[in-house]
Design an enzyme around this catalytic site. Structure first.
Site, short mmCIF file in Angstrom:
data_model
loop_
_atom_site.label_atom_id
_atom_site.label_comp_id
_atom_site.label_asym_id
_atom_site.label_seq_id
_atom_site.Cartn_x
_atom_site.Cartn_y
_atom_site.Cartn_z
N SER A 70 0.75 -1.21 -0.08
CA SER A 70 -0.06 -0.06 -0.01
C SER A 70 0.79 1.18 -0.04
CB SER A 70 -0.90 0.04 1.20
OG SER A 70 -1.70 1.39 1.38
N SER A 74 -0.56 4.13 0.71
CA SER A 74 -1.38 5.17 1.60
C SER A 74 -0.43 5.62 2.79
CB SER A 74 -2.60 4.52 2.31
OG SER A 74 -3.49 4.27 1.12
N LYS A 103 -13.63 -4.28 1.35
CA LYS A 103 -14.40 -3.16 0.91
C LYS A 103 -16.01 -3.16 1.24
CE LYS A 103 -11.40 -0.37 -1.74
NZ LYS A 103 -11.07 0.56 -2.96
N ASN A 141 -14.59 2.52 1.57
CA ASN A 141 -13.03 2.55 1.54
C ASN A 141 -12.42 3.59 2.71
OD1 ASN A 141 -13.30 4.95 0.54
ND2 ASN A 141 -11.66 4.99 -0.70
N ASP A 149 -13.73 6.81 -3.16
CA ASP A 149 -13.13 6.34 -4.26
C ASP A 149 -13.76 7.17 -5.40
OD1 ASP A 149 -11.08 4.56 -3.61
OD2 ASP A 149 -12.57 2.91 -3.45
N ALA A 180 -15.82 -4.50 -14.83
CA ALA A 180 -17.05 -4.08 -14.20
C ALA A 180 -16.96 -4.67 -12.41
CB ALA A 180 -18.36 -4.88 -14.74
N ALA A 227 -13.57 -1.11 -8.72
CA ALA A 227 -13.03 0.04 -9.16
C ALA A 227 -13.83 0.64 -10.16
CB ALA A 227 -11.60 -0.02 -9.68
N ARG A 272 -15.20 -8.48 -19.72
CA ARG A 272 -15.14 -9.67 -20.36
C ARG A 272 -16.28 -10.46 -20.17
NH1 ARG A 272 -10.15 -12.65 -17.41
NH2 ARG A 272 -11.46 -12.15 -15.76
N GLY A 311 -3.16 7.59 -13.71
CA GLY A 311 -3.97 6.55 -12.95
C GLY A 311 -4.05 6.84 -11.52
P1 ATR Z 1 -11.30 -4.12 -8.67
O1 ATR Z 1 -11.93 -4.15 -7.47
O2 ATR Z 1 -9.65 -4.08 -8.62
O3 ATR Z 1 -11.91 -3.56 -10.02
P2 ATR Z 1 -12.36 -6.96 -9.53
O4 ATR Z 1 -13.61 -6.56 -8.72
O5 ATR Z 1 -11.80 -8.45 -9.03
O6 ATR Z 1 -11.15 -5.96 -8.94
O7 ATR Z 1 -12.58 -6.55 -10.90
C1 ATR Z 1 -11.69 -6.91 -11.84
C2 ATR Z 1 -12.21 -6.61 -13.25
O8 ATR Z 1 -11.06 -6.83 -14.11
C3 ATR Z 1 -13.28 -7.16 -13.86
O9 ATR Z 1 -14.00 -6.56 -14.66
C4 ATR Z 1 -12.62 -8.37 -14.55
O10 ATR Z 1 -13.48 -9.17 -15.65
P3 ATR Z 1 -14.51 -10.23 -15.09
O11 ATR Z 1 -15.84 -9.60 -14.56
O12 ATR Z 1 -14.87 -10.80 -16.55
O13 ATR Z 1 -13.68 -11.04 -14.37
C5 ATR Z 1 -11.72 -7.91 -15.27
N1 ATR Z 1 -10.37 -8.69 -15.79
C6 ATR Z 1 -9.69 -9.00 -14.68
N2 ATR Z 1 -8.52 -9.97 -15.63
C7 ATR Z 1 -8.84 -9.65 -16.90
C8 ATR Z 1 -8.35 -10.14 -18.18
N3 ATR Z 1 -7.35 -11.03 -18.29
N4 ATR Z 1 -8.85 -9.58 -19.55
C9 ATR Z 1 -10.30 -8.96 -19.22
N5 ATR Z 1 -10.65 -8.61 -17.89
C10 ATR Z 1 -10.13 -8.80 -16.98
#
Ligand code: ATR
Length: 287
Positions: free
Chosen positions: A15, A17, A71, A92, A115, A139, A142, A162, A252
């Site tokens: 982290s 932070s 979270k 958060n 956030d 989705a 974040a 995806r 970012g």
């Molecule tokens: P965070 O809290 O960091 O947003 P998360 O809730 O685990 O983490 O979400 C990860 C996101 O990255 C999801 O949208 C995931 O897609 P899926 O819903 O299909 O799992 C996406 N993601 C992770 N690895 C990926 C990859 N190799 N290609 C495309 N999308 C990916």
């Protein structure tokens, strides 16, 4: 001795932070401390009871940053949530009451989400998205805060993921009555979308995956704003290619910075010297 603040996560080792808040505390010559707390999911309830007073050392804690994987789970352990936080479905930030609102002696812990405010501020610095097209890739957690921020700013949002189900569920959740409908699709639909702002929220391009990007270069247009929330490395392939096509970039790390700025305001009811927090973050990210 000052009060104690910190970040709880699992893992929490990397982290940034502490660096950011130590810089903020230093600027105000505060004797408060900010620490990392490695807390496994099964320890969460007991840890928060410790803050409420069950543990002498933890009772010194007056505020927490909350990171993965707590979270969502932490919502059931707090005493109050504001409407934005409820809508996003993730906390958060924890703020412990200062004693003035206490009922029956119970120490109150409030949950907040900064956030979305961090994302809103990072975007507003560069553009006004009202009535504009925003495409969000991913989705997850974040993405939820970013989509919420964009809906609040009255943008037209499309979520591409995806896994279509997750994009559709999020779009439905954030399609408000007085805001445009949020659309959903697959990542492969990107070339059929229009975007004034493109936000990337997945882990693709992070760390060892640095040379991957989900965005075909043909998608970039001059003047498009591109916000990749991945900040390790500081310049991802996505950002490098977007710059080459004369897109405008939102770095970012800005979301991390501005969510932290808002946390400081919630804990101390004053503004931090945000530029000092930014310097500290960049020093760590560049080393
Ligand atoms: P965070 O809290 O960091 O947003 P998360 O809730 O685990 O983490 O979400 C990860 C996101 O990255 C999801 O949208 C995931 O897609 P899926 O819903 O299909 O799992 C996406 N993601 C992770 N690895 C990926 C990859 N190799 N290609 C495309 N999308 C990916």
């Amino acid at each position: 001795m000052g009060n104690l603040y910190g970040v709880i996560g699992h893992p929490v080792k990397h982290s940034l932070s502490p660096a950011m808040f130590e810089a903020a505390f230093w600027e105000y010559d505060m004797d408060d401390e900010y620490q990392k707390f490695e807390i496994a999911p099964e320890q969460l309830g007991a840890f928060l009871d410790g803050i409420r007073g069950n543990d002498e050392e933890l009772a010194r804690i007056y505020g927490l940053s909350v990171t993965i994987p707590h979270k969502e789970a932490i919502m059931q352990h707090v005493d109050a949530l504001d409407a934005h936080t409820k809508a996003i479905g993730a906390v958060n930030t924890i703020v412990k009451d200062d004693g003035s609102e206490r009922k029956d002696g119970r120490v109150l812990l409030k949950g907040a989400n900064t956030d979305w405010i961090g994302a809103k501020r990072a975007i507003e610095e560069v553009m006004d998205v009202e009535g504009k097209d925003v495409v969000v890739l991913g989705a997850g957690g974040a993405a939820a805060a970013i989509v919420y921020a964009c809906v609040q700013m009255k943008a037209r949002v499309t979520i591409l993921n995806r896994t279509l189900d997750r994009a559709e569920a999020m779009a439905e959740r954030f399609s408000g009555e007085d805001a445009p409908v949020v659309k959903a699709g697959l990542l492969t639909d990107l070339m059929n979308c229009r975007a004034n702002l493109l936000v990337h929220t997945t882990s693709v391009g992070m760390g060892a995956d640095a040379e991957r990007s989900l965005v075909p270069v043909e998608f970039f247009k001059r003047g498009m704003v591109v916000f990749d929330i991945v900040y390790t490395p500081l310049e991802t392939r996505l950002v490098r290619e977007a710059k080459r096509h004369e897109c405008r970039i939102i770095p970012g790390y800005k979301m991390l910075l501005y969510q932290g700025e808002r946390q400081f305001e919630l804990w101390f009811r004053k503004k931090p010297r945000t530029e000092k927090m930014e310097e500290a973050l960049l020093t760590h990210l560049q080393s």
